[in-house]
Enzyme design. Structure first.
Site, PDB file in Angstrom:
ATOM      1  N   SER A   1       1.132  -1.108  -0.067  1.00 44.57           N
ATOM      2  CA  SER A   1      -0.073   0.161   0.166  1.00 44.57           C
ATOM      3  C   SER A   1       1.088   1.578   0.019  1.00 44.57           C
ATOM      4  CB  SER A   1      -0.692   0.429   1.293  1.00 44.57           C
ATOM      5  OG  SER A   1      -0.404   0.162   2.476  1.00 44.57           O
TER       6      SER A   1
ATOM      7  N   ARG B   1      22.492 -14.847   3.868  1.00 45.34           N
ATOM      8  CA  ARG B   1      22.298 -13.802   3.731  1.00 45.34           C
ATOM      9  C   ARG B   1      22.897 -13.114   2.777  1.00 45.34           C
ATOM     10  NH1 ARG B   1      19.594  -9.943   6.760  1.00 45.34           N
ATOM     11  NH2 ARG B   1      20.392 -11.463   8.709  1.00 45.34           N
TER      12      ARG B   1
ATOM     13  N   MET C   1      10.563  -6.785   4.927  1.00 45.01           N
ATOM     14  CA  MET C   1      10.651  -6.916   5.721  1.00 45.01           C
ATOM     15  C   MET C   1      12.293  -7.600   6.428  1.00 45.01           C
ATOM     16  SD  MET C   1       7.816  -5.582   7.303  1.00 45.01           S
ATOM     17  CE  MET C   1       7.842  -6.303   8.695  1.00 45.01           C
ATOM     18  N   ARG C   2      12.872  -7.785   5.620  1.00 45.41           N
ATOM     19  CA  ARG C   2      14.056  -8.554   5.884  1.00 45.41           C
ATOM     20  C   ARG C   2      15.692  -7.570   6.407  1.00 45.41           C
ATOM     21  NH1 ARG C   2      14.233 -13.674   6.440  1.00 45.41           N
ATOM     22  NH2 ARG C   2      16.395 -13.731   5.576  1.00 45.41           N
TER      23      ARG C   2
ATOM     24  N   HIS D   1       9.330   3.131   9.551  1.00 44.67           N
ATOM     25  CA  HIS D   1       8.999   2.736  10.034  1.00 44.67           C
ATOM     26  C   HIS D   1       7.633   2.629  10.948  1.00 44.67           C
ATOM     27  CE1 HIS D   1      10.028  -0.791  13.873  1.00 44.67           C
ATOM     28  NE2 HIS D   1       9.378   0.365  13.967  1.00 44.67           N
TER      29      HIS D   1
ATOM     30  N   GLU E   1       1.046   6.864   7.118  1.00 50.51           N
ATOM     31  CA  GLU E   1       1.786   6.773   5.679  1.00 50.51           C
ATOM     32  C   GLU E   1       2.123   6.773   4.256  1.00 50.51           C
ATOM     33  OE1 GLU E   1       3.764   2.490   6.003  1.00 50.51           O
ATOM     34  OE2 GLU E   1       2.924   2.192   8.432  1.00 50.51           O
TER      35      GLU E   1
HETATM   36  C1  GAR Z   1       4.049  -0.825   6.480  1.00 52.84           C
HETATM   37  O1  GAR Z   1       3.304  -0.807   8.064  1.00 52.84           O
HETATM   38  C2  GAR Z   1       5.036  -0.583   7.061  1.00 52.84           C
HETATM   39  O2  GAR Z   1       5.656   0.466   7.883  1.00 52.84           O
HETATM   40  C3  GAR Z   1       6.537  -1.856   7.480  1.00 52.84           C
HETATM   41  O3  GAR Z   1       4.550  -2.286   7.028  1.00 52.84           O
HETATM   42  C4  GAR Z   1       3.847  -2.569   6.650  1.00 52.84           C
HETATM   43  C5  GAR Z   1       3.906  -1.807   4.966  1.00 52.84           C
HETATM   44  O4  GAR Z   1       2.903  -2.784   4.109  1.00 52.84           O
HETATM   45  N1  GAR Z   1       7.017  -1.638   7.558  1.00 52.84           N
HETATM   46  C6  GAR Z   1       7.777  -2.490   9.561  1.00 52.84           C
HETATM   47  O5  GAR Z   1       7.831  -2.738   9.591  1.00 52.84           O
HETATM   48  C7  GAR Z   1       9.361  -2.724   8.122  1.00 52.84           C
HETATM   49  N2  GAR Z   1      10.144  -2.881   9.428  1.00 52.84           N
HETATM   50  P1  GAR Z   1       2.335  -1.816   2.986  1.00 52.84           P
HETATM   51  O6  GAR Z   1       2.819  -3.583   2.030  1.00 52.84           O
HETATM   52  O7  GAR Z   1       1.156  -1.806   2.546  1.00 52.84           O
HETATM   53  O8  GAR Z   1       2.858  -0.579   2.529  1.00 52.84           O
END
Ligand code: GAR
Length: 225
Positions: A16, A68, A93-94, A112, A177
């Site tokens: 998103s 990694r 998320m890595r 974040h 965000e």
């Molecule tokens: C978002 O809330 C972003 O801030 C978080 O993952 C979500 C992704 O949503 N990111 C983290 O937690 C990174 N550590 P999206 O795929 O709908 O953009």
């Protein structure tokens, strides 16, 4: 007008934030062009969003690599093919290793879902509730080797309203965000924002604290965009 900055976006999920950034590029709010979207997870909805917008996509599944380093070598080869001016982590998320982060130091941003330095890592919404914080939100920062600890650029916040759940907070924060990230990316694409000596610099002034975009009137935000 300067040439639109080429951007590569890294995702792991629904995308998103990617959508908000794509929309802001198309509408001209960000002077940039998303040249590729890369996911480390197959089949995620963010890849569909990019395909729908005719943006090249790649899936580099980290589970298929022995370690990694091997994964990140492939990832950086793929990124470098596009010669981006900025790498945007949008729900990626890595955890990234030292060599990878050093390679893109100063041109990699992350969003974040907490008011950093509170709650780096995972489960930020539940942790904000457990800690009974009255305010919660999201932060955009430059990526450095400290997990979610690089120089913060801007934040957006909301009041926690009991009875609030982690799910309700997550969706309220996502709305923030989607405004915050395009704002910051726009500043970077205009070369008004950069990182020097581990400090974020905006309009040639060090940012001693992140800009709180919830405090900026709509008119002022549009100046930033
Ligand atoms: C978002 O809330 C972003 O801030 C978080 O993952 C979500 C992704 O949503 N990111 C983290 O937690 C990174 N550590 P999206 O795929 O709908 O953009």
């Amino acid at each position: 007008m300067i040439t639109p900055m080429p951007i590569v976006v890294l995702i792991s999920g629904s995308g998103s934030n990617l959508q908000a950034i794509m929309d802001a590029c198309v509408s001209g709010k960000i002077n940039a062009r998303i040249c590729a979207v890369i996911s480390n997870k197959p089949g995620v909805y963010g890849l569909e969003r990019a395909k729908e917008a005719d943006i090249p996509t790649h899936c580099i599944d980290h589970t298929l690599f022995p370690d990694r380093d091997a994964f990140e070598t492939k990832l950086s080869q793929c990124i470098d093919d596009y010669a981006p001016g900025l790498i945007v982590l949008a729900g990626f998320m890595r955890i990234l290793g030292k060599a990878f982060i050093q390679r893109y130091q100063g041109r990699m941003l992350n969003i974040h879902p907490s008011l950093l330095p509170h709650f780096p890592g995972l489960n930020t919404h539940q942790r904000a509730l457990d800690a009974k914080h009255r305010h919660h939100g999201c932060t955009v920062h430059f990526v450095t080797q400290e997990l979610d600890g690089g120089p913060p650029v801007a934040l957006s916040k909301l009041e926690v309203n009991p009875p609030e759940t982690a799910e309700s907070l997550a969706s309220r924060v996502l709305v923030l965000e989607h405004k915050l990230y395009p704002t910051v990316i726009s500043l970077f694409a205009e070369k008004r924002l950069y990182m020097e000596d581990n400090i974020a610099i905006l309009d040639d002034e060090p940012l001693h604290a992140p800009i709180d975009i919830t405090q900026i009137q709509t008119k002022k935000i549009s100046q930033h965009l």
